[in-house]
Scaffold this active site. Structure first.
Site, PDB file in Angstrom:
ATOM      1  N   GLY A  14       0.849  -1.195   0.000  1.00 32.45           N
ATOM      2  CA  GLY A  14       0.000   0.000   0.000  1.00 32.45           C
ATOM      3  C   GLY A  14       0.876   1.233   0.000  1.00 32.45           C
ATOM      4  O   GLY A  14       2.071   1.161  -0.310  1.00 32.45           O
ATOM      5  N   ALA A  16       2.242   2.979   2.401  1.00 32.11           N
ATOM      6  CA  ALA A  16       3.409   2.945   3.283  1.00 32.11           C
ATOM      7  C   ALA A  16       4.481   2.016   2.718  1.00 32.11           C
ATOM      8  O   ALA A  16       5.661   2.382   2.658  1.00 32.11           O
ATOM      9  CB  ALA A  16       2.999   2.498   4.685  1.00 32.11           C
ATOM     10  N   GLY A  17       4.078   0.826   2.294  1.00 32.43           N
ATOM     11  CA  GLY A  17       5.035  -0.146   1.781  1.00 32.43           C
ATOM     12  C   GLY A  17       5.700   0.335   0.502  1.00 32.43           C
ATOM     13  O   GLY A  17       6.917   0.189   0.318  1.00 32.43           O
ATOM     14  N   ARG A 305     -14.517  12.136  13.626  1.00 34.54           N
ATOM     15  CA  ARG A 305     -15.321  10.964  13.314  1.00 34.54           C
ATOM     16  C   ARG A 305     -15.911  10.268  14.528  1.00 34.54           C
ATOM     17  O   ARG A 305     -17.032   9.774  14.481  1.00 34.54           O
ATOM     18  CB  ARG A 305     -14.456   9.983  12.522  1.00 34.54           C
ATOM     19  CG  ARG A 305     -14.133  10.553  11.165  1.00 34.54           C
ATOM     20  CD  ARG A 305     -13.147   9.709  10.420  1.00 34.54           C
ATOM     21  NE  ARG A 305     -12.958  10.279   9.094  1.00 34.54           N
ATOM     22  CZ  ARG A 305     -12.058   9.832   8.223  1.00 34.54           C
ATOM     23  NH1 ARG A 305     -11.270   8.824   8.557  1.00 34.54           N
ATOM     24  NH2 ARG A 305     -11.956  10.382   7.035  1.00 34.54           N
ATOM     25  N   HIS A 370     -13.596   1.262  10.644  1.00 33.31           N
ATOM     26  CA  HIS A 370     -12.872   1.903   9.560  1.00 33.31           C
ATOM     27  C   HIS A 370     -11.353   1.847   9.659  1.00 33.31           C
ATOM     28  O   HIS A 370     -10.677   1.587   8.663  1.00 33.31           O
ATOM     29  CB  HIS A 370     -13.318   3.368   9.487  1.00 33.31           C
ATOM     30  CG  HIS A 370     -12.715   4.148   8.358  1.00 33.31           C
ATOM     31  ND1 HIS A 370     -12.749   3.696   7.052  1.00 33.31           N
ATOM     32  CD2 HIS A 370     -12.055   5.329   8.332  1.00 33.31           C
ATOM     33  CE1 HIS A 370     -12.141   4.592   6.279  1.00 33.31           C
ATOM     34  NE2 HIS A 370     -11.705   5.575   7.017  1.00 33.31           N
ATOM     35  N   GLU A 406      -0.741   2.139   8.581  1.00 31.21           N
ATOM     36  CA  GLU A 406      -1.817   1.854   9.542  1.00 31.21           C
ATOM     37  C   GLU A 406      -1.393   0.785  10.536  1.00 31.21           C
ATOM     38  O   GLU A 406      -1.887   0.738  11.659  1.00 31.21           O
ATOM     39  CB  GLU A 406      -3.105   1.432   8.820  1.00 31.21           C
ATOM     40  CG  GLU A 406      -4.288   1.294   9.778  1.00 31.21           C
ATOM     41  CD  GLU A 406      -5.624   1.010   9.104  1.00 31.21           C
ATOM     42  OE1 GLU A 406      -5.731   1.220   7.875  1.00 31.21           O
ATOM     43  OE2 GLU A 406      -6.555   0.590   9.789  1.00 31.21           O
TER      44      GLU A 406
END
Lengths: 628, 254
Positions: A14, A16-17, A305, A370, A406
């Site tokens: 993703g 970050a990777g 949120r 989420h 995350e």
């Protein structure tokens, strides 16, 4: 150094990777990029709204310090402050870098980047690409990674899964056990540093806004190997998602950023408490009641949120949900066609999945699981710490094993602000891109000097577990266990929690753990056997579920996303600290460590008044390095 | 009263594919993936036999990742947006057929290996040639109108629907695929990316390039992201002609 001594494994493709892989390759490392899917399909594509950077492009006097203030306050002061400050300072340059990579950001008439407003802030600081910003950022990084792939600096192992970290006898990372998801073969892959960037864990709750890849299994496996897991109890519930049988589909905050309004039909005979604790009527009977705007006049529909999710639940529980169901309206029907065009992709999605045109009728939405603020505990020596260059940023307590995105715990505290996740992912990736080469230099013993038997030993552990799972012949169904796990977690460990139910949940988790020993896979083939793959992940998912529940049970206060009915107030005296979970066979062992509050003392987290504060940050370091 | 339908799945391994039917309860607004998940939990076919679960790819379930491409009633599409009750209504049928793509190597059941599409992105130099991940100021200015076109081109998920629908594509074919021309157009339209314009055009002037397009126009009809695939093919066709003339007179682009 030899090529094999400059090998780094990056797990996860993703934002970050990919950002880590790109920066590492640029620094001269040879990267093995592991991903359970084609990296271009990673969950980052689902991020819709945008990415924050206080570029101050709209003449609002915005500044990275205000961005840092909003982030710290949004996270209810639970986050360590030095990494947040550096992230916010780097944000404008990260946006510019992504712009140079060709990410097609929306433009103003002048041809420069456009910005929109997002939750938890009063500034327009969110850069965006329509309503699929994550997809576009991911593609831009995927392209840069492809460039290094063509140069031979990065080798992708797609459809492969991380199973285990290889630690030598001194507890130093020497590689990872990787499984090919097609032929199920296990391989001991060598590297002196492993970067975990495996994202979220939504699948533990079964239905979430996450992709089906987001099992949290890599972190669960590392936790079992001794990795400290921090703030696990902080799970963000997104206020607006579309409930479906397979998942909760995200309806971006950008719908509200562009002017979307949340409402239900009012009922003046009922009352609700406002943030001051006063009882106020639930609007006027039969008329639209814009409850967030009424309860939080300053931030309105763009409160953080956790607050929006709780208010929506409260309104539905008082019987005011649309058609008496657990749903409220998210209304964009009044917006201009120009604004609707900016969020077209999510409107199309809503129409595809519900058959209703959100341009004509209000959308029906409900909160859904989420994002995980918690994750691997990672180190962060601050810029002016005397031992800054003796420690390594983003490194877990397992030496040589880094964690970003995350899947780490940094940056968001008790609640993440919208459009900060994409930023923290790219930033964290760039940081490891600079820290890992420094770590490799510091190693006295290189991979080439490690005894081969270590690799065999670790591989055999995974071979044995595979054999065990494939031969289990009981009467339990792992998917049934998953349903039961998710059901009790969603009920007791999401928007609202209380100790009695959390205690019950812990007992249920133990029951599931016992029954898991008696599963039967129904599929014993050794090729692309997805039931086996899931059954293997399930043990790790269950371990993390324990961490979430135990952490929540012991935290007797309410802070950010963690809301306890029996302890509705924030308790800084006892709980302004980071939860650390350590694996123990029966239950996680929970300990706490202090939060680094060096720039900003905690204040009340109030969103009912409109005030653009010029925050005063103390003890700022004189110089801060850059992640570039 | 509960309604039921038959999900007919073309499944198996390379060289051993067969149809298997599942009789399932129908739910409103529920996609094909949800039913495959139901089957996975309790894999019993319509004859009442316990069978192996069906292997399939899935990811975002929101039609942005491109994972769940398959043939649904013969049409290439994403299974996550294939709502079964709607399809049954449209086809006035009680059966829906799903099958893996045929233009890619089969892995198992509904999974195929789409690696070649990603390899083709390497061939066309599918990236912007930047100096590095450094702090070098903002990128070039781009008008909102141009951004709108670029954004659309950039939403290609590499899902393979267009490749599956294209009569020129096939397991053995060298054709780079209909989507590749939109990607060439995308990278060439970026002011920095335009520095490698000639390089990309030379790739599509070669084997498997633009001259292999048979103009069947199937691609644009199946694209889940509504990419202007045929428009891009025409645009690249023009660029290729100009490039050929430049090559003939050895003119550089600058």
């Amino acid at each position: 150094m030899k090529q094999e001594d400059k090998s780094v494994i990056v797990v996860g493709g993703g934002l970050a990777g990919l950002s880590a892989a790109m920066k590492l390759a640029e620094s001269g490392c040879f990267v093995k990029l592991i991903s359970v899917t084609k990296v271009k399909r990673s969950h980052s594509v689902c991020a819709q709204g945008g990415i924050n950077a206080a570029i101050n492009a709209k003449g609002e006097d915005d500044h990275p310090y205000i961005h840092a203030y909003d982030t710290i306050k949004g996270g209810d002061f639970l986050a360590d402050q030095p990494p947040i400050l550096e992230m916010c300072l780097a944000a404008p340059k990260i946006i510019e870098m992504m712009d140079r990579f060709g990410c097609p950001f929306n433009r103003t008439m002048e041809g420069t980047l456009d910005f929109r407003r997002f939750g938890g802030t009063l500034y327009n600081r969110t850069a965006f690409c329509g309503a699929s910003t994550g997809q576009q950022l991911l593609y831009a990084l995927d392209e840069q990674v492809r460039r290094y792939e063509a140069l031979g600096m990065i080798k992708k192992y797609e459809n492969h899964e991380f199973m285990r970290l290889i630690l030598d006898d001194e507890g130093i990372t020497r590689g990872a056990i990787i499984m090919d998801l097609f032929n199920l073969r296990l391989d001991a892959m060598k590297a002196d540093a492993v970067v975990i960037a495996t994202g979220g864990l939504g699948l533990i709750f079964k239905k979430s806004t996450n992709s089906t890849f987001c099992t949290g299994a890599a972190n669960g496996r590392l936790y079992r190997q001794g990795m400290h897991y921090a703030n696990g109890e902080f799970i963000q519930i997104h206020p607006t998602s579309i409930p479906g049988r397979d998942k909760m589909r995200l309806m971006s905050e950008s719908a509200r950023g562009e002017g979307g309004r949340i409402w239900v039909y009012g009922d003046s005979t009922k009352t609700i408490s406002n943030p001051k604790g006063e009882k106020v009527p639930c609007g006027k009977t039969g008329e639209p009641w814009y409850f967030l705007e009424e309860l939080y006049p300053a931030f309105g529909n763009l409160v953080p949120r956790d607050i929006a999710a709780r208010e929506i639940l409260k309104v539905c529980e008082s019987g005011l949900g649309i058609d008496g169901k657990m749903q409220v309206y998210l209304d964009v029907t009044h917006l201009s066609s120009e604004k609707l065009h900016k969020i077209e992709s999510i409107l199309e999605m809503y129409q595809k999945f519900t058959g209703e045109d959100p341009r004509k009728v209000p959308m029906r939405i409900f909160p859904g699981v989420h994002y995980s603020m918690g994750g691997a505990f990672v180190d962060w020596p601050a810029a002016d710490d005397p031992d800054r260059w003796e420690r390594f940023r983003q490194m877990t307590n397992l030496k040589g094993c880094f964690n970003v995105g995350e899947s780490d715990f940094q940056y968001h505290g008790a609640n993440r602000l919208g459009a900060n996740s994409l930023l923290s992912c790219i930033f964290g990736g760039l940081v490891v891109g600079k820290e890992v080469p420094r770590y490799l230099e510091s190693l006295k013993k290189k991979n080439s000097q490690i005894d081969q038997s270590i690799f065999e030993r670790e591989k055999n552990i995974e071979e044995a577990f595979k054999k065990d799972l494939l031969s289990r012949n009981g009467n339990e169904n792992v998917y049934q266990l998953h349903d039961e796990l998710a059901e009790i977690l969603v009920l007791n460990a999401t928007v609202k929690r209380n100790n009695k139910d959390l205690q019950k949940t812990l007992i249920k988790l133990k029951e599931i753990r016992e029954r898991y020993k008696n599963i039967n896979l129904q599929d014993t083939s050794s090729f692309a056997n997805q039931t086996y793959i899931f059954a293997n992940q399930f043990q790790a998912m269950l371990d993390i579920a324990f961490v979430i529940v135990k952490g929540a049970l012991l935290r007797n206060e309410s802070r950010g996303a963690h809301f306890k009915e029996d302890y509705p107030e924030r308790d800084d005296k006892n709980f302004l600290k980071t939860t650390i979970a350590t694996y123990k066979e029966d239950e996680p062992e929970i300990s706490y460590r202090p939060v680094d509050l060096r720039y900003l003392k905690p204040v009340l987290r109030d969103y009912s008044v409109a005030k653009k504060v010029k925050p005063h940050l103390e003890n700022l370091p004189e110089t801060i390095g850059s992640p570039f | 009263m509960d309604e039921y339908f038959t999900l007919k799945v073309f499944r198996g391994s390379p060289g051993n594919q067969y149809f298997e039917e599942f009789y399932l309860k129908l739910y409103p607004f529920t996609n094909v993936i949800s039913y495959l998940m139901d089957i996975r939990k309790d894999p019993i076919n319509s004859k009442g036999e316990r069978v192996e679960p069906i292997a399939f790819e899935t990811g975002c379930l929101e039609e942005v990742c491109g994972s769940c491409s398959m043939l649904i009633n013969g049409r290439p599409r994403q299974a996550c947006t294939a709502l079964v009750d709607k399809i049954l209504e449209e086809t006035k049928s009680k059966t829906i057929t799903v099958a893996p793509f045929t233009k890619f190597p089969l892995v198992r059941d509904l999974i195929v290996d789409r690696t070649k599409m990603f390899e083709n992105l390497k061939k066309i130099h599918g990236w912007i040639e930047v100096d590095g991940a450094f702090d070098k100021g903002p990128g070039p200015r781009i008008s909102p109108e141009k951004q709108d076109v670029m954004y659309n081109l950039s939403t290609c998920m590499t899902c393979g629907c267009c490749v599956e629908a294209c009569p020129q594509s096939g397991d053995q074919s060298k054709f780079l695929g209909p989507q590749i021309f939109s990607q060439v157009r995308y990278f060439n339209s970026n002011p920095t990316g335009a520095y490698q314009k000639a390089e990309r055009l030379h790739v599509v002037m070669g084997e498997g390039g633009i001259s292999d397009c048979g103009n069947a126009q199937n691609c644009v009809k199946v694209c889940p992201k509504n990419l202007p695939l045929t428009e891009s093919i025409a645009a690249i066709g023009r660029d290729v002609t100009v490039q050929a003339i430049k090559d003939l007179f050895s003119l550089t682009d600058r």
